[in-house]
Design a protein around this motif. Structure first.
Motif, PDB file in Angstrom:
ATOM      1  N   GLY A 187      48.536  43.674  35.902  1.00 37.80           N
ATOM      2  CA  GLY A 187      49.511  44.050  36.916  1.00 37.80           C
ATOM      3  C   GLY A 187      49.588  43.113  38.100  1.00 37.80           C
ATOM      4  O   GLY A 187      50.473  43.229  38.942  1.00 37.80           O
ATOM      5  N   ARG A 188      48.673  42.132  38.171  1.00 43.76           N
ATOM      6  CA  ARG A 188      48.692  41.191  39.290  1.00 43.76           C
ATOM      7  C   ARG A 188      49.917  40.289  39.195  1.00 43.76           C
ATOM      8  O   ARG A 188      50.249  39.790  38.113  1.00 43.76           O
ATOM      9  CB  ARG A 188      47.423  40.337  39.287  1.00 43.76           C
ATOM     10  CG  ARG A 188      46.202  41.137  39.658  1.00 43.76           C
ATOM     11  CD  ARG A 188      44.955  40.285  39.686  1.00 43.76           C
ATOM     12  NE  ARG A 188      43.799  41.165  39.800  1.00 43.76           N
ATOM     13  CZ  ARG A 188      42.616  40.909  39.265  1.00 43.76           C
ATOM     14  NH1 ARG A 188      42.417  39.797  38.598  1.00 43.76           N
ATOM     15  NH2 ARG A 188      41.637  41.765  39.417  1.00 43.76           N
ATOM     16  N   PRO A 189      50.570  40.049  40.325  1.00 43.15           N
ATOM     17  CA  PRO A 189      51.741  39.154  40.308  1.00 43.15           C
ATOM     18  C   PRO A 189      51.364  37.766  39.767  1.00 43.15           C
ATOM     19  O   PRO A 189      50.329  37.208  40.139  1.00 43.15           O
ATOM     20  CB  PRO A 189      52.141  39.072  41.785  1.00 43.15           C
ATOM     21  CG  PRO A 189      51.546  40.280  42.424  1.00 43.15           C
ATOM     22  CD  PRO A 189      50.295  40.583  41.651  1.00 43.15           C
ATOM     23  N   ASP A 227      44.790  46.607  35.902  1.00 42.39           N
ATOM     24  CA  ASP A 227      44.808  45.891  37.184  1.00 42.39           C
ATOM     25  C   ASP A 227      45.053  44.400  36.982  1.00 42.39           C
ATOM     26  O   ASP A 227      45.862  43.791  37.681  1.00 42.39           O
ATOM     27  CB  ASP A 227      43.493  46.090  37.954  1.00 42.39           C
ATOM     28  CG  ASP A 227      43.352  47.504  38.512  1.00 42.39           C
ATOM     29  OD1 ASP A 227      44.363  48.236  38.538  1.00 42.39           O
ATOM     30  OD2 ASP A 227      42.221  47.866  38.906  1.00 42.39           O
ATOM     31  N   MET A 228      44.338  43.805  36.036  1.00 44.16           N
ATOM     32  CA  MET A 228      44.468  42.358  35.803  1.00 44.16           C
ATOM     33  C   MET A 228      45.871  41.992  35.332  1.00 44.16           C
ATOM     34  O   MET A 228      46.440  41.001  35.776  1.00 44.16           O
ATOM     35  CB  MET A 228      43.426  41.890  34.795  1.00 44.16           C
ATOM     36  CG  MET A 228      42.038  41.795  35.358  1.00 44.16           C
ATOM     37  SD  MET A 228      40.924  41.021  34.177  1.00 44.16           S
ATOM     38  CE  MET A 228      39.670  42.261  34.089  1.00 44.16           C
ATOM     39  N   GLU A 285      40.551  48.264  34.546  1.00 45.78           N
ATOM     40  CA  GLU A 285      40.420  46.824  34.823  1.00 45.78           C
ATOM     41  C   GLU A 285      41.517  46.034  34.115  1.00 45.78           C
ATOM     42  O   GLU A 285      42.111  45.122  34.695  1.00 45.78           O
ATOM     43  CB  GLU A 285      39.041  46.318  34.395  1.00 45.78           C
ATOM     44  CG  GLU A 285      37.920  46.729  35.323  1.00 45.78           C
ATOM     45  CD  GLU A 285      36.583  46.149  34.898  1.00 45.78           C
ATOM     46  OE1 GLU A 285      36.556  45.031  34.329  1.00 45.78           O
ATOM     47  OE2 GLU A 285      35.570  46.833  35.144  1.00 45.78           O
ATOM     48  N   GLU A 290      39.003  34.446  34.982  1.00 47.04           N
ATOM     49  CA  GLU A 290      39.918  35.584  34.830  1.00 47.04           C
ATOM     50  C   GLU A 290      40.136  35.890  33.348  1.00 47.04           C
ATOM     51  O   GLU A 290      40.151  37.051  32.946  1.00 47.04           O
ATOM     52  CB  GLU A 290      41.270  35.291  35.487  1.00 47.04           C
ATOM     53  CG  GLU A 290      41.332  35.587  36.950  1.00 47.04           C
ATOM     54  CD  GLU A 290      41.082  37.047  37.291  1.00 47.04           C
ATOM     55  OE1 GLU A 290      41.854  37.926  36.850  1.00 47.04           O
ATOM     56  OE2 GLU A 290      40.101  37.310  37.997  1.00 47.04           O
ATOM     57  N   SER A 300      50.362  37.043  36.806  1.00 43.63           N
ATOM     58  CA  SER A 300      49.323  37.074  35.780  1.00 43.63           C
ATOM     59  C   SER A 300      49.883  36.576  34.455  1.00 43.63           C
ATOM     60  O   SER A 300      50.943  36.998  34.014  1.00 43.63           O
ATOM     61  CB  SER A 300      48.796  38.503  35.612  1.00 43.63           C
ATOM     62  OG  SER A 300      47.906  38.558  34.511  1.00 43.63           O
TER      63      SER A 300
END
Length: 199
Positions: A48-50, A45-46, A42, A27, A52
């Protein structure tokens, strides 16, 4: 010579690493690659992931983080976005360079302003003891010198190589008369006494 034992050893090394670490490693790599390639969707999105926590990840070979990457390409938009997402404005790369030092090296006063507003420390030196202010003096860039002084840069902090400060570099260089004059009008900072045992 057979490569089979080598591949088996590599596979075992990968299996020995916890699954979470394997995923985080990939990641982190994907995140830095997306920043390098300016793939905004991208990156968004990365981040914004819970859960992260890749915003301050570093490249394993250079020590560079996302801020170093966007500073080098002079990308104001990405810089602002990453800082809003919690990127560390004082992160050092493998050579000790902060984003602020890189902004000065690239001659980007607008990036200096953005970093200063994000509380970047103007007195963090690299491995050679070179501060952003010293680098701005060496570039003969009075605009950047003014920006760094306004951000709290210390003109009397010496480097490790020559043992000279930004003020001293400016006064020794006859091409820096305007910067030397600026420093002459800048009072020395009072330094707190170091407490120690009394004999």
């Amino acid at each position: 010579m057979s490569l089979r034992p080598l591949f088996a050893a590599m596979l075992l090394a990968g299996l020995a690493m916890p699954a979470g670490a394997q995923m985080m490693q990939s990641e982190s790599y994907k995140f830095l690659q997306a920043v390098k390639d300016a793939k905004g969707n991208e990156v968004t999105d990365m981040l914004g992931r819970p859960g992260s926590n890749i915003i301050n990840t570093r490249d394993v070979t250079t020590g560079e983080g996302a801020l170093h990457i966007v500073i080098k390409r002079g990308d104001e938009t990405y810089l602002r976005y990453l800082l809003q997402k919690g990127a560390d404005p004082n992160m050092r790369d493998g050579r000790g360079n902060t984003p602020l030092l890189l902004a000065v090296a690239a001659g980007q006063p607008e990036l200096i302003r953005i970093l200063a507003a994000a509380k970047a420390n103007p007195n963090l030196a690299n491995a050679a003891g070179e501060t952003p202010l010293i680098r701005a003096v060496q570039r003969h860039d009075i605009v950047m010198v003014r920006e760094l002084l306004a951000a709290g840069g210390d003109p009397d902090q010496a480097d490790n190589i020559a043992g000279l400060s930004a003020r001293e570099y400016a006064t020794q260089d006859t091409r820096n008369t305007a910067i030397a004059k600026l420093f002459a009008e800048t009072p020395k900072k009072t330094r707190a006494a170091v407490a120690g045992p009394k004999f």
